[in-house]
Design a protein around this motif. Sequence first.
Motif, short mmCIF file in Angstrom:
data_model
loop_
_atom_site.label_atom_id
_atom_site.label_comp_id
_atom_site.label_asym_id
_atom_site.label_seq_id
_atom_site.Cartn_x
_atom_site.Cartn_y
_atom_site.Cartn_z
N LYS A 56 55.17 78.58 48.14
CA LYS A 56 53.56 79.02 48.28
C LYS A 56 52.75 77.88 47.73
O LYS A 56 51.73 77.47 48.34
N ILE A 57 53.53 77.07 47.13
CA ILE A 57 52.59 75.74 46.42
C ILE A 57 52.59 74.78 47.70
O ILE A 57 51.10 74.30 47.68
N LEU A 58 53.46 74.48 48.35
CA LEU A 58 53.31 73.78 49.64
C LEU A 58 52.41 74.43 50.63
O LEU A 58 51.72 73.62 51.08
N GLY A 59 52.65 75.57 51.04
CA GLY A 59 51.86 76.27 51.99
C GLY A 59 50.31 76.24 51.70
O GLY A 59 49.67 75.76 52.38
N LEU A 60 49.97 76.81 50.53
CA LEU A 60 48.76 76.69 50.06
C LEU A 60 48.06 75.50 49.86
O LEU A 60 46.94 75.39 50.02
N SER A 103 50.56 75.70 40.03
CA SER A 103 51.72 76.28 39.15
C SER A 103 51.30 77.00 37.88
O SER A 103 51.75 78.30 37.62
N LEU A 104 50.35 76.60 37.17
CA LEU A 104 49.53 77.18 36.10
C LEU A 104 48.98 78.40 36.52
O LEU A 104 49.07 79.46 35.97
N MET A 105 48.30 78.37 37.46
CA MET A 105 47.60 79.44 38.11
C MET A 105 48.71 80.72 38.68
O MET A 105 48.43 81.76 38.51
N ALA A 106 49.78 80.31 39.18
CA ALA A 106 50.71 81.10 39.60
C ALA A 106 51.24 81.73 38.62
O ALA A 106 51.46 83.04 38.45
N GLY A 107 51.82 81.08 37.56
CA GLY A 107 52.06 81.83 36.09
C GLY A 107 51.03 82.71 35.80
O GLY A 107 51.65 83.95 35.08
N GLY A 150 47.81 66.82 41.04
CA GLY A 150 47.00 67.77 40.05
C GLY A 150 47.10 69.09 40.66
O GLY A 150 47.23 70.08 39.79
N TYR A 151 47.09 69.27 41.95
CA TYR A 151 47.23 70.59 42.53
C TYR A 151 48.76 71.17 42.16
O TYR A 151 48.66 72.33 41.69
N LEU A 202 46.40 79.99 44.98
CA LEU A 202 47.64 80.68 44.40
C LEU A 202 47.44 81.77 43.67
O LEU A 202 48.50 82.74 43.52
N LEU A 203 46.74 81.70 42.69
CA LEU A 203 46.50 82.79 41.75
C LEU A 203 46.00 84.01 42.34
O LEU A 203 46.75 85.03 42.09
N SER A 204 45.21 84.15 43.47
CA SER A 204 44.98 85.26 43.97
C SER A 204 46.16 85.81 44.90
O SER A 204 46.44 87.00 45.15
N ASN A 205 46.73 84.82 45.48
CA ASN A 205 47.95 85.13 46.35
C ASN A 205 49.23 85.84 45.37
O ASN A 205 49.68 86.87 45.90
#
Lengths: 300, 413
Positions: free
Chosen positions: B234-238, B293-297, B287-288, B205-208
């Motif tokens: 995004k969270i669900l998809g990845l 979410s933290l990585m997305a932020g 956990g994911y 998610l971070l790279s996305n």
Amino acid sequence: MPAVDLSHIAKSFGPVKAVDDVSFSIEKGELFGLLGPNGAGKTTCLRVMLDIFKPESGSVAILGGPMNESKKDRIGYMPEERGLYQDIPLERCLTYLGSLKGLSPAEVKQRAAGYLERFDLTAHKTKKVKELSKGMQQKAQVIATLLYQPELLIVDEPFAGLDPVNTQMVMDLLREQHAQGVTIILCSHQMHQVEELCDRIVLIDHGKVMLYGALDDIRRQFSAHAVTVRTGDKIPALKGVERIEPVNGTVKLHLSPGTQPQEVLRSLVAQNINLEQFEISMPTLDEIFIRVVQGEGAAA
Amino acid sequence: MKKILLVLKNELTTIISRPSFWLALVGLPLVGALIFTGIGAINKSASATQTVSQVFSGPQDTRPEGYADLSGIIRQIPESVPPATFVAYPNETSTRQALAAGEISAFYIVPADYIQKGEITYIRPDFNPLASRGDQSNLFTWVVQVNLAGGDILFTNLVNGPLKVDETSLAVIASPDENNPLALWTPYIITIIFYMLIVGSASLLLSNISKEKENRVIEILLTSVTPRQLLTGKILGLGIVGLGQTVFWFGTSYILLNLSGRTFQLPSAIHLPISFLAWGLVFFILGYAVYASLMAGLGALAPNLREASQATFVITIPLIIPLFLSSSIFMQAPNGTIATVLSLFPLSAPVAMMARLSAGGVAWWQPLLAAALLAATAVLIVRAVAGMFRAQALLSGQAFKLKTYLRALAGKM
């Protein structure tokens, strides 16, 4: 009911006041110009309009009220910093962006086909976006914005990166949309295009509205006390004319205070001067822009 | 909901249309299977450990080992030791000659002062720390022990294992055999697996997000979908990609290992009930959700992937702590205060609780409480990060500051 109504909007980023008490309205079906130098606050205004940024004060009404999710599907936005997925084929990128606005893949395919043909991109639709040239990507961005036939179209610098042929093509497209009743907000530095397309403008500088209204009224407001004359004859000294200035095959007559253009016209006719053109001198939008930005103009 | 599904579908389509995805998905088990199949063909009866060892050391040496007992303590070779496993030599010189002649594969020297010092020298012609020594070294230890006990095998057995405890656990989840080192290492292994699964999937998610930010697509997306819809999709998809990839790897590894003549069975010392797998799924998903979410932020606030990647360490610290403590706290006192606190604290719970559950003896309410706290945290973080997506455009291009990120997480931006 205006399509867009911004009332006393203010937005700051830290100590920088990006937009300061900005108000303007855009009527339904209007082609409206949003002008200003770099960093003037134009993009912030657009983002506030689109509910990407929340203003600190003021209110925004768009398509008849506050922004909501269903209205987003009726607005097309092409930001200045273009954004397309680089690693996927153009056709799939358009399908995804179209589907987010409520179009089915079949509808996207059907609508995109016409635009791709028109912009000469049909042969490139299966290529990854990153494989397209900058101009092609720019055209693809225009297609992505128009695909879902928005009621309100917001285009930020739509001519950037386009050659004259494609610039004309985009201008024609905007005129077409305007003729179909689409409300268009054109944000641009290219005054020539704005002058050609827009009836009304707002000019923002340092976050404040400097000019706002009908283009003709603004030009009149900034017109010098002068007339432009085109003739093959030599112009004699005229009463009420302080200075005669040749400008690109025409002659600009600077009038003394209190002299009316009609008086000068009468004098010219009385002296048998063959007139090909006689008009009140109006400044170009470029000239007005420079004068306002350099501090000559007063805030609206 | 429809837009969430559209985002989800796009993420799935984008990832599975990449050749690199298929290369990693299929390539990894394929390479493993090829190695094991090749080795399996060489020796079908060998254990998995021996097989791995053979990769580094070559085929197992079947020649006997020699020994020179200068202390005189080895008077007999017990009957349980297969004949021709060890060959006795009178001194070191003759043993070395036998090694040079290829009669033996290695030899032991039991020095004259063995009783005083307890030291035995083992000599082999090559040096390979990864090579398997087969059973001979254990057998030789057994030979020495029996001789030290005066040839009394029963007595030697009792010395080696003085307690034979028939243990019955009163906990709902059975505790593994504490005397079995493999069972003790289970929490450590589980900690590593869950850390890798969660961080690996969340990093997608971070790279996305970073890429979408660099591509300037996010601003366009936000005029169509809400930040929450975008983030959820995004969270669900990845997440589906990460989970699917993991299931595929484990599944294909199982099938391919069987096809190559191996069996994949957890040792009997490790008790992992079905409830463990169910909790595993719950804690992985929650956990994911938190870490993705933290990585997305992070991806939203950092101007590019390089700067975002530098800050990932700070975010993953709560998961790294149980990893560091796994060999001490989770292996030795899995139900102690520190382990319990870490397993209930939402940011470390996904790894810490799974480590404790694998060790056993966890009170029934603790995983429930940990999952509830983790779920609440996931909701709060998803909300906070969705808020960052508006601010992201605002901060575009600015250097990443941890303080700004933490303020944004706390909703102060």
